[in-house]
Design an enzyme around this catalytic site. Structure first.
Site: not given
Length: 207
Positions: A29, A158, A187
């Site tokens: 991320s 995601d 995610h």
């Protein structure tokens, strides 16, 4: 110095203090953005490989140069949620983060609770300021500067960092990149997605 430059500089200081070289950096991320910037700006001669998962590069926010990006209003809503009631905001965010809002999800309540626990450990100002960092930082030139092997992993489902806006653009900017998209994966890294990603990362490290 931009905030993400501070992230990368802090990591560079740690690497220097520990005397590390021939290192592999892995980031998820926002951490994927940090890994990319660190490798591009501080990694020459000491970073051998880079791996990212669900990473934010090249840039998330919608603009004239990135018309497919996420509108700024979506990030304003995140900021508002963090300010108004961050505890409930993180509880709610855990659903799209792990895909718990999808039919057939097997994510446990414990996993979602741990996401809340970790999120609450972040300071309010840091969490608020980080929204601009992960949404507005442009990593295009960093990606172009990478010459070492790069493994780009991303969940197909995601909901936080859409794969079409991130990984599928990033792979075209890196000279020596491999992209793997995990069908149906969210995610957050957990369960079967985590197990498969772990195997792929180990294979990449050993290659």
């Amino acid at each position: 110095m931009a905030p993400v430059d501070t992230y990368a500089a802090d990591l560079a200081t740690l690497v220097d203090e520990l005397g590390l070289d021939d290192i592999i950096v892995v980031g998820h991320s926002t951490g994927g953005g940090e890994a990319v910037r660190f490798a591009a700006q501080h990694g020459r001669g000491r970073v051998s490989k880079v791996a990212t998962a669900g990473a934010i590069p090249p840039v998330m926010v919608k603009s004239e140069t990135n018309p497919e990006g996420t509108p700024i209003e979506a990030f304003d809503e995140i900021r508002a949620g963090v300010l108004a009631d961050r505890s409930q905001f993180y509880k709610d965010l855990s659903a799209p983060f792990y895909g718990a809002n999808r039919e057939g999800s097997t994510i446990s309540q414990g996993q979602r609770d741990d996401f809340w626990r970790q999120s609450m450990l972040a300071g309010l100002k840091q969490a608020y300021d980080c929204v601009a960092v992960f949404s507005e930082t442009d990593f295009t030139e960093d990606l172009k500067a990478l010459t070492m092997p790069v493994f780009i992993a991303h969940g197909e489902d995601d909901q936080i960092v859409p794969v079409d806006d991130a990984a599928r653009k990033s792979v075209d900017l890196v000279k020596n990149a491999t992209l793997k998209v995990y069908p149906g994966a969210p995610h957050g890294i957990a369960g079967a997605y985590q197990q498969e990603l772990d195997r792929d990362l180990l294979a990449f490290f050993r290659s």
